[in-house]
Motif scaffolding. Structure first.
Motif, PDB file in Angstrom:
ATOM      1  N   ILE A  45       0.828  -1.221   0.000  1.00 53.93           N
ATOM      2  CA  ILE A  45       0.000   0.000   0.000  1.00 53.93           C
ATOM      3  C   ILE A  45       0.856   1.262   0.000  1.00 53.93           C
ATOM      4  N   GLN A  46       2.080   1.159  -0.469  1.00 51.13           N
ATOM      5  CA  GLN A  46       2.994   2.291  -0.338  1.00 51.13           C
ATOM      6  C   GLN A  46       2.526   3.535  -1.091  1.00 51.13           C
ATOM      7  N   HIS A  47       1.656   3.365  -2.094  1.00 57.12           N
ATOM      8  CA  HIS A  47       1.172   4.525  -2.851  1.00 57.12           C
ATOM      9  C   HIS A  47       0.244   5.418  -2.016  1.00 57.12           C
ATOM     10  N   TYR A  48      -0.187   4.932  -0.851  1.00 58.21           N
ATOM     11  CA  TYR A  48      -1.010   5.758   0.028  1.00 58.21           C
ATOM     12  C   TYR A  48      -0.171   6.572   1.015  1.00 58.21           C
ATOM     13  N   TYR A  49       1.105   6.286   1.089  1.00 59.55           N
ATOM     14  CA  TYR A  49       1.992   7.045   1.972  1.00 59.55           C
ATOM     15  C   TYR A  49       2.480   8.283   1.241  1.00 59.55           C
ATOM     16  N   GLY A  50       2.128   9.455   1.782  1.00 51.56           N
ATOM     17  CA  GLY A  50       2.556  10.696   1.167  1.00 51.56           C
ATOM     18  C   GLY A  50       3.945  11.103   1.629  1.00 51.56           C
ATOM     19  N   LYS A  51       4.327  12.286   1.235  1.00 50.32           N
ATOM     20  CA  LYS A  51       5.671  12.769   1.579  1.00 50.32           C
ATOM     21  C   LYS A  51       5.813  12.979   3.074  1.00 50.32           C
ATOM     22  N   ASP A  52       4.785  13.566   3.713  1.00 48.27           N
ATOM     23  CA  ASP A  52       4.869  13.860   5.147  1.00 48.27           C
ATOM     24  C   ASP A  52       3.831  13.017   5.893  1.00 48.27           C
ATOM     25  N   CYS A  53       4.311  12.217   6.847  1.00 47.16           N
ATOM     26  CA  CYS A  53       3.462  11.265   7.557  1.00 47.16           C
ATOM     27  C   CYS A  53       3.508  11.489   9.059  1.00 47.16           C
ATOM     28  N   LEU A  54       2.355  11.296   9.700  1.00 51.79           N
ATOM     29  CA  LEU A  54       2.252  11.355  11.147  1.00 51.79           C
ATOM     30  C   LEU A  54       2.080   9.934  11.667  1.00 51.79           C
ATOM     31  N   ASP A  55       3.044   9.463  12.452  1.00 46.64           N
ATOM     32  CA  ASP A  55       2.994   8.116  13.017  1.00 46.64           C
ATOM     33  C   ASP A  55       2.458   8.223  14.439  1.00 46.64           C
ATOM     34  N   ILE A  56       1.164   7.902  14.607  1.00 45.62           N
ATOM     35  CA  ILE A  56       0.489   8.061  15.893  1.00 45.62           C
ATOM     36  C   ILE A  56       0.640   6.775  16.701  1.00 45.62           C
ATOM     37  N   GLY A  57       1.294   6.866  17.837  1.00 47.99           N
ATOM     38  CA  GLY A  57       1.612   5.672  18.613  1.00 47.99           C
ATOM     39  C   GLY A  57       2.829   4.984  18.031  1.00 47.99           C
ATOM     40  N   ALA A  58       3.898   5.735  17.888  1.00 50.75           N
ATOM     41  CA  ALA A  58       5.089   5.254  17.172  1.00 50.75           C
ATOM     42  C   ALA A  58       5.832   4.136  17.896  1.00 50.75           C
ATOM     43  N   GLY A  59       5.590   3.995  19.197  1.00 52.91           N
ATOM     44  CA  GLY A  59       6.186   2.869  19.929  1.00 52.91           C
ATOM     45  C   GLY A  59       7.703   2.881  19.910  1.00 52.91           C
ATOM     46  N   THR A  60       8.284   1.788  19.440  1.00 56.01           N
ATOM     47  CA  THR A  60       9.745   1.663  19.424  1.00 56.01           C
ATOM     48  C   THR A  60      10.404   2.593  18.421  1.00 56.01           C
ATOM     49  N   GLY A  61       9.610   3.080  17.458  1.00 58.38           N
ATOM     50  CA  GLY A  61      10.172   3.965  16.433  1.00 58.38           C
ATOM     51  C   GLY A  61      10.717   3.244  15.224  1.00 58.38           C
ATOM     52  N   ARG A  62      10.650   1.926  15.210  1.00 63.18           N
ATOM     53  CA  ARG A  62      11.235   1.169  14.102  1.00 63.18           C
ATOM     54  C   ARG A  62      10.540   1.465  12.773  1.00 63.18           C
ATOM     55  N   PHE A  63       9.200   1.505  12.813  1.00 61.44           N
ATOM     56  CA  PHE A  63       8.491   1.744  11.559  1.00 61.44           C
ATOM     57  C   PHE A  63       8.677   3.186  11.101  1.00 61.44           C
ATOM     58  N   SER A  64       8.735   4.118  12.040  1.00 63.27           N
ATOM     59  CA  SER A  64       9.017   5.517  11.683  1.00 63.27           C
ATOM     60  C   SER A  64      10.365   5.619  10.981  1.00 63.27           C
ATOM     61  N   LEU A  65      11.356   4.936  11.534  1.00 61.43           N
ATOM     62  CA  LEU A  65      12.686   4.960  10.934  1.00 61.43           C
ATOM     63  C   LEU A  65      12.675   4.313   9.557  1.00 61.43           C
ATOM     64  N   TYR A  66      11.927   3.222   9.417  1.00 61.46           N
ATOM     65  CA  TYR A  66      11.824   2.558   8.109  1.00 61.46           C
ATOM     66  C   TYR A  66      11.219   3.510   7.078  1.00 61.46           C
ATOM     67  N   LEU A  67      10.132   4.177   7.443  1.00 58.09           N
ATOM     68  CA  LEU A  67       9.494   5.121   6.518  1.00 58.09           C
ATOM     69  C   LEU A  67      10.448   6.255   6.158  1.00 58.09           C
ATOM     70  N   GLN A  68      11.191   6.710   7.142  1.00 58.33           N
ATOM     71  CA  GLN A  68      12.180   7.759   6.895  1.00 58.33           C
ATOM     72  C   GLN A  68      13.216   7.292   5.882  1.00 58.33           C
ATOM     73  N   ASP A  69      13.648   6.051   6.010  1.00 56.33           N
ATOM     74  CA  ASP A  69      14.630   5.494   5.071  1.00 56.33           C
ATOM     75  C   ASP A  69      14.054   5.356   3.660  1.00 56.33           C
ATOM     76  N   GLN A  70      12.711   5.277   3.568  1.00 59.11           N
ATOM     77  CA  GLN A  70      12.075   5.191   2.258  1.00 59.11           C
ATOM     78  C   GLN A  70      11.860   6.569   1.623  1.00 59.11           C
ATOM     79  N   GLY A  71      12.253   7.613   2.345  1.00 60.88           N
ATOM     80  CA  GLY A  71      12.174   8.955   1.781  1.00 60.88           C
ATOM     81  C   GLY A  71      11.024   9.800   2.295  1.00 60.88           C
ATOM     82  N   HIS A  72      10.260   9.292   3.260  1.00 59.99           N
ATOM     83  CA  HIS A  72       9.154  10.059   3.816  1.00 59.99           C
ATOM     84  C   HIS A  72       9.644  10.930   4.978  1.00 59.99           C
TER      85      HIS A  72
END
Length: 209
Positions: A45-72
């Motif tokens: 579903i990556q086409h639904y991820y825009g340039k700027d994303c809000l990760d609500i309940g980011a927890g460990t931060g792993r997914f936030s970091l992954y998205l950041q590495d993908q250019g978001h």
């Protein structure tokens, strides 16, 4: 089909499941950072991820970091700082998101909402700050077995737990409709993907109306 063949097929399926379960347990014990749901959370579903994303309940931060590495560009927020990754986490009260209207192209709840009793307030706030899509991944309670595993999960999880936080797929869809969130896409995650905690899981892609 003969009785013997039916039994043989069941045995083969059981053995395959057992091998997969052993692999998952082994990988879990030897590498705590593998995300078994990543293809469903992002790749499909990556086409639904825009340039700027809000990760609500980011927890460990792993997914936030992954998205950041993908250019978001990621803004991770949570009610407590338990991040194990180097992310700039914002602390909030679990209800009010201190961001301007339509600040983000995409807001994300990755297996977060069953940890809170303020689901309605959070979804309303997400709709307020989101321009395009809200992505919700949730454990789904459709059976007694799902409920049993859900309760075990909440009672062993380091995160908060809601009192009546689990919903069936139908109940989630009804809630989204009441909050004027259009259901754009729905994807079910097969139970066998993570057999250590075998419950139904679904990813909903929503659009604020």
């Amino acid at each position: 089909m003969t009785f013997k063949k039916i039994n043989r097929d069941r045995i083969i399926r059981f053995l395959k499941f057992s091998v997969h379960l052993f692999q998952v347990i082994y990988e879990k014990l030897t590498s705590g950072d593998k995300d078994y749901f990543l293809p469903f959370k992002y790749d499909h579903i990556q086409h639904y991820y825009g340039k700027d994303c809000l990760d609500i309940g980011a927890g460990t931060g792993r997914f936030s970091l992954y998205l950041q590495d993908q250019g978001h560009t990621i803004t991770p927020i949570d009610v407590v700082d338990k991040a194990i990754e180097e992310i700039d986490l914002d602390i909030f009260d679990g209800q009010n998101i201190n961001k301007a209207d339509k600040s983000f192209s995409t807001s994300i709840f990755m297996f977060v909402l069953h940890h809170t009793d303020t689901q309605v307030e959070l979804l309303k706030e997400a709709a307020r700050v989101t321009r395009d899509y809200i992505i919700v991944a949730e454990d789904i309670v459709e059976s007694r077995l799902d409920k049993m595993f859900g309760n075990i999960h909440l009672n062993t999880s380091p995160w908060a737990k809601g009192n009546n936080s689990f919903r069936s797929k139908k109940e989630w869809i009804e809630l989204f409709s009441k909050l004027n969130l259009e259901l754009v896409e729905i994807n079910d995650i097969p139970i066998h993907i993570y057999p250590i905690y075998p419950v139904n899981r679904t990813i909903f892609v929503l659009k604020p109306i």
